[in-house]
Scaffold this active site. Structure first.
Site, PDB file in Angstrom:
ATOM      1  N   ASP A 162       0.848  -1.190   0.000  1.00 46.03           N
ATOM      2  CA  ASP A 162       0.000   0.000   0.000  1.00 46.03           C
ATOM      3  C   ASP A 162       0.892   1.252   0.000  1.00 46.03           C
ATOM      4  O   ASP A 162       2.130   1.142   0.083  1.00 46.03           O
ATOM      5  CB  ASP A 162      -0.905  -0.053   1.244  1.00 46.03           C
ATOM      6  CG  ASP A 162      -2.261   0.586   0.988  1.00 46.03           C
ATOM      7  OD1 ASP A 162      -2.361   1.405   0.054  1.00 46.03           O
ATOM      8  OD2 ASP A 162      -3.205   0.285   1.736  1.00 46.03           O
ATOM      9  N   ASP A 223     -10.930   2.661  -2.975  1.00 44.81           N
ATOM     10  CA  ASP A 223     -11.332   1.406  -2.326  1.00 44.81           C
ATOM     11  C   ASP A 223     -12.787   1.052  -2.618  1.00 44.81           C
ATOM     12  O   ASP A 223     -13.665   1.899  -2.552  1.00 44.81           O
ATOM     13  CB  ASP A 223     -11.202   1.546  -0.811  1.00 44.81           C
ATOM     14  CG  ASP A 223      -9.758   1.645  -0.368  1.00 44.81           C
ATOM     15  OD1 ASP A 223      -8.863   1.620  -1.237  1.00 44.81           O
ATOM     16  OD2 ASP A 223      -9.531   1.758   0.842  1.00 44.81           O
TER      17      ASP A 223
HETATM   18  C1  GLA Z   1      -6.044   1.311   1.814  1.00 48.42           C
HETATM   19  C2  GLA Z   1      -6.195   0.255   0.739  1.00 48.42           C
HETATM   20  C3  GLA Z   1      -7.229  -0.767   1.144  1.00 48.42           C
HETATM   21  C4  GLA Z   1      -6.833  -1.408   2.462  1.00 48.42           C
HETATM   22  C5  GLA Z   1      -6.637  -0.334   3.524  1.00 48.42           C
HETATM   23  C6  GLA Z   1      -6.061  -0.898   4.804  1.00 48.42           C
HETATM   24  O1  GLA Z   1      -7.192   2.089   1.950  1.00 48.42           O
HETATM   25  O2  GLA Z   1      -6.536   0.834  -0.486  1.00 48.42           O
HETATM   26  O3  GLA Z   1      -7.380  -1.758   0.148  1.00 48.42           O
HETATM   27  O4  GLA Z   1      -5.660  -2.140   2.288  1.00 48.42           O
HETATM   28  O5  GLA Z   1      -5.756   0.697   3.078  1.00 48.42           O
HETATM   29  O6  GLA Z   1      -5.872   0.070   5.776  1.00 48.42           O
END
Ligand code: GLA
Length: 429
Positions: A162, A223
């Protein structure tokens, strides 16, 4: 009135057939499939009050049991992926990441063995930056090597890296460095990069040819959430930018529109089929994020539909996209598949009633000829269609009709009830 978006698929097909510049780890020649904790289980660390659902080794063991015992593994769903909130708040005395000792008392290596013993693979989550998005220890540039080595020693098979709490310059250095560090471990580790999602997902900030060289898959956009609005928002963004995204994908390198939320609370059965169909059009990784212990039979049937999985996993690996948008609210999506096969998805954005949509294969750019048609969700062979024959499909509100087509001269695999490009022997058309 139709608006046609005609793209140079032929040119693209020829270029993909000749060259492949994907990350040289030989992994993920078709989009990876499995289960990922985040969307459904988030950062629930309250094992005292919510022991069945908290992020702990028990949750991953439970899901591994389900993948291994309920027919998922055989269909290709082999990754069990940990997301955020697995680690301790502190690195150990040697500066290495460590799992939270109360929630993962056996540590990651023991969990990896459990997963491998069931013929599955383990994915883990890290973050290029000072902290993960959930506030756990991140991987700063100086920690890339040690974290890659730690994951390899633990027996990890995939890393989602990430990008919270880092800037564009650090990301530009860090994502390629992690790719090299993973390769240097000698362990095959699939590499999922969130880098483009942090840079707006589009050139010039995002260099898709570089991503294809260093990552197996990448998150382009925001997301997913457990709602139809979220799924539609993702589909809209991917289709608006399909001319940029589509050439970036191919065997070993995939755009990732994020997890499947089928089986949760936000999608109807129609919408669940739509997510599955559109993720297959996009050649998207298929990571379910749902509770496999309590999945409904409707959701299971969609996620385990062999034809839609076969289409998603087509070995040619060309991403498809939206062919046209009708003013009626019907949209047609198309993806070319190996051996002259293809898939069509008729999708309705309407909110009133089933819509009867009339067209012909000729109008959808098919070359002259006769085609065999298989309806993916009805699981039924349809009457053969000539390119010039008008036909009508009835598409439910927020639903799809999905077809798999091959020219009449082609055969889908001998004696099988459904067309599965993975198992179809090469045919001369
Ligand atoms: C980000 C990512 C998600 C998830 C969260 C975890 O938002 O895009 O897919 O992994 O972090 O905190």
């Amino acid at each position: 009135m139709c608006i046609f978006f005609v793209w140079g698929f032929l040119a693209l097909f020829l270029s993909l057939a000749t060259f492949s510049f994907a990350l040289d780890n030989g992994l993920m020649r078709t989009p990876p499939m499995g289960w990922l904790a985040w969307e459904r289980f988030r950062c629930d660390i309250d094992c005292k009050n919510d022991p069945k659902n908290c992020i702990s080794e028990n949750l991953f063991r439970d899901m591994a049991d389900r993948l291994a015992e309920d027919g998922w593994k055989e269909l290709g769903y082999v990754y069990i992926n940990i997301d955020d909130c697995w680690s301790s708040m502190e690195r150990d005395s040697q500066g290495r990441l460590q799992a939270d000792p109360t929630r993962f008392p056996g540590g990651i290596p023991k969990l990896a063995r459990y997963i491998h013993d069931r013929g599955l693979k383990l994915g883990i989550y890290g973050d290029l930056g000072t902290h993960t998005c959930g506030g756990y220890p991140g991987t700063t540039l100086d920690k890339i090597k040690v974290d890659a080595e730690t994951f390899a020693e633990w027996g990890v098979d995939m890393l989602k890296l990430d990008g919270c709490y880092s800037n564009a310059t650090e990301q530009e250095k860090g994502y390629p460095l992690m790719s090299a560090a993973l390769n240097a471990t000698g362990r095959p580790i699939g590499y999922s990069c969130s880098w483009p999602a942090y840079q707006g997902g589009l050139p010039p900030n995002v260099n898709y040819s570089l991503l294809g060289d260093i990552c197996n898959l990448w998150r382009n956009y925001g997301d997913i959430e457990d709602s139809w609005a979220s799924v539609l928002g993702i589909v809209d963004w991917f289709m608006t930018h399909q001319d940029i995204l589509q050439p970036a994908a191919g065997p070993g390198k995939w755009n990732d529109p994020d997890m499947l939320v089928i089986g949760n609370f936000g999608l109807s059965v129609e919408q669940s089929r739509s997510q599955m169909a559109l993720w297959a059009i996009m050649a998207a990784p298929l990571f379910m994020s749902t509770d496999l212990r309590t999945l409904s039979s409707e959701a299971r049937a969609i996620l385990q539909n062999k034809a839609v999985i076969g289409i998603n996993q087509d070995p040619m690996g060309v991403q498809g996209g939206r062919l046209l948008k009708e003013s009626s609210g019907i949209e047609v999506f198309w993806r070319p598949l190996s051996d002259s096969a293809s898939t069509l998805v008729f999708f309705s954005r309407r909110t009133d009633m089933p819509y009867r949509y009339t067209t012909s294969l000729g109008k959808l750019n098919y070359t002259a000829g006769v085609y065999k048609v298989y309806d993916v969700f009805l699981q039924k062979t349809m009457p053969m269609l000539k390119d010039s024959t008008e036909f009508t499909v009835s598409v439910n509100p927020s639903g799809v009709v999905m077809w798999y087509l091959i020219p009449k001269a082609g055969v889908w695999e001998e004696g099988a009830r459904y067309p599965d490009p993975r198992h179809r022997s090469r045919v001369t058309l």
